[in-house]
Design a protein around this motif. Structure first.
Motif, PDB file in Angstrom:
ATOM      1  N   MET A   1       0.828  -1.209   0.000  1.00 16.58           N
ATOM      2  CA  MET A   1       0.000   0.000   0.000  1.00 16.58           C
ATOM      3  C   MET A   1       0.862   1.258   0.000  1.00 16.58           C
ATOM      4  SD  MET A   1      -3.296  -0.711   0.007  1.00 16.58           S
ATOM      5  CE  MET A   1      -4.113   0.685   0.772  1.00 16.58           C
ATOM      6  N   ILE A   2       0.292   2.332  -0.494  1.00 19.66           N
ATOM      7  CA  ILE A   2       1.002   3.597  -0.564  1.00 19.66           C
ATOM      8  C   ILE A   2       1.289   4.144   0.833  1.00 19.66           C
ATOM      9  CG2 ILE A   2      -1.153   4.892  -0.745  1.00 19.66           C
ATOM     10  CD1 ILE A   2       0.305   6.911  -2.496  1.00 19.66           C
ATOM     11  N   ARG A   3       2.460   4.739   0.989  1.00 17.82           N
ATOM     12  CA  ARG A   3       2.833   5.378   2.259  1.00 17.82           C
ATOM     13  C   ARG A   3       2.674   6.886   2.070  1.00 17.82           C
ATOM     14  NH1 ARG A   3       7.782   7.326   4.303  1.00 17.82           N
ATOM     15  NH2 ARG A   3       8.894   6.496   2.482  1.00 17.82           N
ATOM     16  N   ILE A   4       1.715   7.472   2.803  1.00 19.44           N
ATOM     17  CA  ILE A   4       1.421   8.889   2.658  1.00 19.44           C
ATOM     18  C   ILE A   4       2.339   9.691   3.584  1.00 19.44           C
ATOM     19  CG2 ILE A   4      -0.329  10.691   2.844  1.00 19.44           C
ATOM     20  CD1 ILE A   4      -0.965   8.739   0.676  1.00 19.44           C
ATOM     21  N   PRO A   5       3.117  10.636   3.066  1.00 16.00           N
ATOM     22  CA  PRO A   5       3.999  11.446   3.919  1.00 16.00           C
ATOM     23  C   PRO A   5       3.208  12.510   4.664  1.00 16.00           C
ATOM     24  CG  PRO A   5       4.152  12.193   1.659  1.00 16.00           C
ATOM     25  CD  PRO A   5       3.254  10.983   1.639  1.00 16.00           C
ATOM     26  N   ALA A   6       3.861  13.178   5.586  1.00 10.40           N
ATOM     27  CA  ALA A   6       3.216  14.283   6.305  1.00 10.40           C
ATOM     28  C   ALA A   6       2.982  15.441   5.350  1.00 10.40           C
ATOM     29  CB  ALA A   6       4.098  14.726   7.476  1.00 10.40           C
ATOM     30  N   LEU A   7       1.851  16.085   5.504  1.00 15.19           N
ATOM     31  CA  LEU A   7       1.534  17.239   4.671  1.00 15.19           C
ATOM     32  C   LEU A   7       2.432  18.421   5.021  1.00 15.19           C
ATOM     33  CD1 LEU A   7      -2.294  16.817   4.789  1.00 15.19           C
ATOM     34  CD2 LEU A   7      -1.093  17.355   2.661  1.00 15.19           C
ATOM     35  N   LEU A   8       2.835  19.153   4.020  1.00 10.35           N
ATOM     36  CA  LEU A   8       3.625  20.361   4.207  1.00 10.35           C
ATOM     37  C   LEU A   8       2.688  21.562   4.306  1.00 10.35           C
ATOM     38  CD1 LEU A   8       6.419  19.449   1.649  1.00 10.35           C
ATOM     39  CD2 LEU A   8       6.556  19.355   4.143  1.00 10.35           C
ATOM     40  N   PRO A   9       3.176  22.738   4.729  1.00  9.20           N
ATOM     41  CA  PRO A   9       2.294  23.898   4.929  1.00  9.20           C
ATOM     42  C   PRO A   9       1.458  24.231   3.694  1.00  9.20           C
ATOM     43  CG  PRO A   9       4.435  24.327   5.886  1.00  9.20           C
ATOM     44  CD  PRO A   9       4.568  23.032   5.143  1.00  9.20           C
ATOM     45  N   GLU A  10       0.127  24.219   3.874  1.00  3.70           N
ATOM     46  CA  GLU A  10      -0.834  24.541   2.814  1.00  3.70           C
ATOM     47  C   GLU A  10      -0.682  23.651   1.585  1.00  3.70           C
ATOM     48  OE1 GLU A  10      -1.177  28.688   1.906  1.00  3.70           O
ATOM     49  OE2 GLU A  10      -1.723  29.213   3.951  1.00  3.70           O
ATOM     50  N   GLU A  11      -0.136  22.459   1.760  1.00  6.01           N
ATOM     51  CA  GLU A  11      -0.010  21.541   0.633  1.00  6.01           C
ATOM     52  C   GLU A  11      -1.369  20.954   0.277  1.00  6.01           C
ATOM     53  OE1 GLU A  11       2.679  17.752  -0.908  1.00  6.01           O
ATOM     54  OE2 GLU A  11       2.487  18.109   1.246  1.00  6.01           O
ATOM     55  N   GLY A  20       3.456  10.699  -2.114  1.00  8.99           N
ATOM     56  CA  GLY A  20       3.377   9.357  -1.541  1.00  8.99           C
ATOM     57  C   GLY A  20       3.641   8.271  -2.566  1.00  8.99           C
ATOM     58  N   ARG A  21       3.166   8.496  -3.771  1.00  8.13           N
ATOM     59  CA  ARG A  21       3.426   7.504  -4.826  1.00  8.13           C
ATOM     60  C   ARG A  21       4.914   7.434  -5.130  1.00  8.13           C
ATOM     61  NH1 ARG A  21       0.536   7.091 -10.850  1.00  8.13           N
ATOM     62  NH2 ARG A  21       1.656   5.199 -11.489  1.00  8.13           N
ATOM     63  N   PHE A  22       5.580   8.587  -5.175  1.00  7.57           N
ATOM     64  CA  PHE A  22       7.027   8.594  -5.385  1.00  7.57           C
ATOM     65  C   PHE A  22       7.746   7.846  -4.253  1.00  7.57           C
ATOM     66  CE2 PHE A  22       6.252  12.382  -8.100  1.00  7.57           C
ATOM     67  CZ  PHE A  22       6.998  12.009  -9.212  1.00  7.57           C
ATOM     68  N   LEU A  23       7.395   8.208  -3.008  1.00  8.89           N
ATOM     69  CA  LEU A  23       8.080   7.638  -1.851  1.00  8.89           C
ATOM     70  C   LEU A  23       7.823   6.143  -1.696  1.00  8.89           C
ATOM     71  CD1 LEU A  23       7.439  10.494   0.757  1.00  8.89           C
ATOM     72  CD2 LEU A  23       9.586   9.945  -0.401  1.00  8.89           C
ATOM     73  N   SER A  24       6.693   5.666  -2.201  1.00  8.47           N
ATOM     74  CA  SER A  24       6.355   4.246  -2.098  1.00  8.47           C
ATOM     75  C   SER A  24       6.871   3.439  -3.278  1.00  8.47           C
ATOM     76  CB  SER A  24       4.831   4.085  -2.001  1.00  8.47           C
ATOM     77  OG  SER A  24       4.324   4.774  -0.876  1.00  8.47           O
ATOM     78  N   GLU A 158      -0.448  20.954 -19.924  1.00  9.27           N
ATOM     79  CA  GLU A 158      -0.651  19.589 -19.440  1.00  9.27           C
ATOM     80  C   GLU A 158      -1.325  19.544 -18.069  1.00  9.27           C
ATOM     81  OE1 GLU A 158       2.947  17.385 -19.411  1.00  9.27           O
ATOM     82  OE2 GLU A 158       3.431  17.795 -21.517  1.00  9.27           O
ATOM     83  N   LEU A 159      -1.487  20.698 -17.435  1.00 10.64           N
ATOM     84  CA  LEU A 159      -1.930  20.702 -16.044  1.00 10.64           C
ATOM     85  C   LEU A 159      -3.443  20.821 -15.874  1.00 10.64           C
ATOM     86  CD1 LEU A 159       0.944  22.732 -14.396  1.00 10.64           C
ATOM     87  CD2 LEU A 159       0.336  20.340 -13.998  1.00 10.64           C
ATOM     88  N   ARG A 160      -4.199  20.474 -16.920  1.00  8.75           N
ATOM     89  CA  ARG A 160      -5.653  20.396 -16.736  1.00  8.75           C
ATOM     90  C   ARG A 160      -5.971  19.324 -15.703  1.00  8.75           C
ATOM     91  NH1 ARG A 160      -9.893  20.635 -15.428  1.00  8.75           N
ATOM     92  NH2 ARG A 160     -11.863  20.920 -16.517  1.00  8.75           N
ATOM     93  N   TYR A 161      -5.207  18.250 -15.753  1.00  9.69           N
ATOM     94  CA  TYR A 161      -5.263  17.202 -14.738  1.00  9.69           C
ATOM     95  C   TYR A 161      -3.835  16.932 -14.289  1.00  9.69           C
ATOM     96  CZ  TYR A 161      -9.793  16.546 -16.968  1.00  9.69           C
ATOM     97  OH  TYR A 161     -11.024  16.768 -17.499  1.00  9.69           O
ATOM     98  N   LEU A 162      -3.683  16.563 -13.040  1.00  5.23           N
ATOM     99  CA  LEU A 162      -2.350  16.362 -12.486  1.00  5.23           C
ATOM    100  C   LEU A 162      -1.902  14.929 -12.754  1.00  5.23           C
ATOM    101  CD1 LEU A 162      -0.155  17.797 -10.888  1.00  5.23           C
ATOM    102  CD2 LEU A 162      -1.235  17.017  -8.792  1.00  5.23           C
ATOM    103  N   ALA A 163      -0.893  14.787 -13.608  1.00  4.01           N
ATOM    104  CA  ALA A 163      -0.427  13.461 -14.014  1.00  4.01           C
ATOM    105  C   ALA A 163       0.716  12.989 -13.114  1.00  4.01           C
ATOM    106  CB  ALA A 163       0.015  13.484 -15.475  1.00  4.01           C
ATOM    107  N   PHE A 164       0.502  13.053 -11.815  1.00  4.57           N
ATOM    108  CA  PHE A 164       1.483  12.583 -10.833  1.00  4.57           C
ATOM    109  C   PHE A 164       2.848  13.220 -11.050  1.00  4.57           C
ATOM    110  CE2 PHE A 164      -1.845   9.457 -10.540  1.00  4.57           C
ATOM    111  CZ  PHE A 164      -1.969   9.298  -9.162  1.00  4.57           C
TER     112      PHE A 164
END
Length: 304
Positions: A1-11, A20-24, A158-164
């Motif tokens: 399963m994906i490991r979700i990192p801590a959120l950064l300020p106003e992230e 999280g996908r990168f880190l996992s 390309e940023l109409r949708y966020l492609a990870f």
């Protein structure tokens, strides 16, 4: 399963999801495989849609606590303006769905819906945190300028949708957003201040209809016989805010064909064929018009 990192300020929640996908080490998977592995509905990551089942699924992955999920939505998505549309029978924390079909969620609105970033924030974040990330307040409807650095935000086709991807992936090929209309410059502090006020006071939006009706001298239950009054009021609103503003907010005005909707009537009367919760841009347009007159909006006028 994906490991979700801590959120950064106003992230933004989805930015944290991407990291999280990168880190996992799951970037080698196709998007569909990634969502399936993590038992999430496959979907595009849209910047300005904080109320939908897809967002709820990601929030549930981040926390099992309903209270914490509300805080995540409030502080880490562009959710705050939606509290202007809070139904009387709901607590702010219970507002989790707009009940609007996904393909109809954004089509009536002409604001830039792409993911946006500030190059100065990007540089500072990489220095401070070692990573760039998408900020939730940069995704508020109509935001084109960074609140902190007072410079135009950047985006990409390309940023109409966020492609990870994270903002630094687009730094070299991004375009600076154009802010050339007076109303756009006025909109920036308006949307930022109002959103922060709603974050701090989630119940405040519930009384906004009464503030507006009192200011416009609309008494009692709104009936069809009030329509001529609303037509006159909306004529004044169009003249005051300008057609450029309405066209910058609403698709029907931008196309300049067919019948132009009476924003005041649709919003205050509740008489509409549209299903689901009223998009906050309708309330925002009215409050923008009345921002210098409503006593309850005096916080917008501070530090001018």
């Amino acid at each position: 399963m994906i490991r979700i990192p801590a959120l950064l300020p106003e992230e933004h929640v989805y930015s944290c999801f991407v990291r999280g996908r990168f880190l996992s080490a799951q970037m080698h998977l196709s998007d569909k495989e990634f969502f399936s592995m993590n038992q999430l509905p496959y979907h595009w990551l849209r910047s300005q849609v904080p109320l939908c089942g897809n967002m709820n699924a990601v929030l549930e992955l981040m926390s099992v606590s309903l209270e914490q999920q509300f805080k995540l939505r409030l502080l880490h998505t562009p959710f705050a303006p939606w509290l202007l549309s809070l139904p009387n029978d709901l607590k702010p924390s219970d507002l989790t769905e707009s009940n609007v079909r996904n393909n109809m969620e954004e089509s009536p609105f002409n604001v830039d819906k792409r993911w946006k970033f500030c190059p100065h924030c990007l540089a500072e974040d990489r220095t401070t945190f070692g990573v760039s990330y998408w900020r939730s307040f940069h995704q508020l409807p109509g935001v084109l300028i960074c609140e902190k650095h007072k410079v135009a935000l950047h985006s990409h086709a390309e940023l109409r949708y966020l492609a990870f991807k994270l903002p630094h992936h687009f730094l070299n090929g991004s375009e600076e957003l154009v802010v050339d209309a007076d109303w756009q410059h006025c909109w920036q502090p308006f949307i930022y201040k109002l959103s922060r006020h709603l974050q701090a006071n989630p119940e405040w939006g519930r009384d906004v209809p009464n503030y507006i009706k009192r200011q416009l001298q609309i008494e009692g239950v709104i009936k069809s016989t009030h329509r001529p009054l609303f037509n006159n009021l909306f004529k004044s609103m169009r003249e005051d805010v300008g057609m450029a503003c309405l066209a910058g907010l609403f698709t029907r005005f931008a196309r300049n064909n067919g019948r132009m909707p009476n924003i005041l009537w649709l919003t205050l009367s509740g008489r509409s064929q549209n299903k689901g919760i009223r998009h906050p841009l309708y309330w925002l347009a009215i409050l923008f018009w009345l921002r210098d007159e409503l006593p309850e909006l005096r916080f917008l006028r501070e530090d001018r």
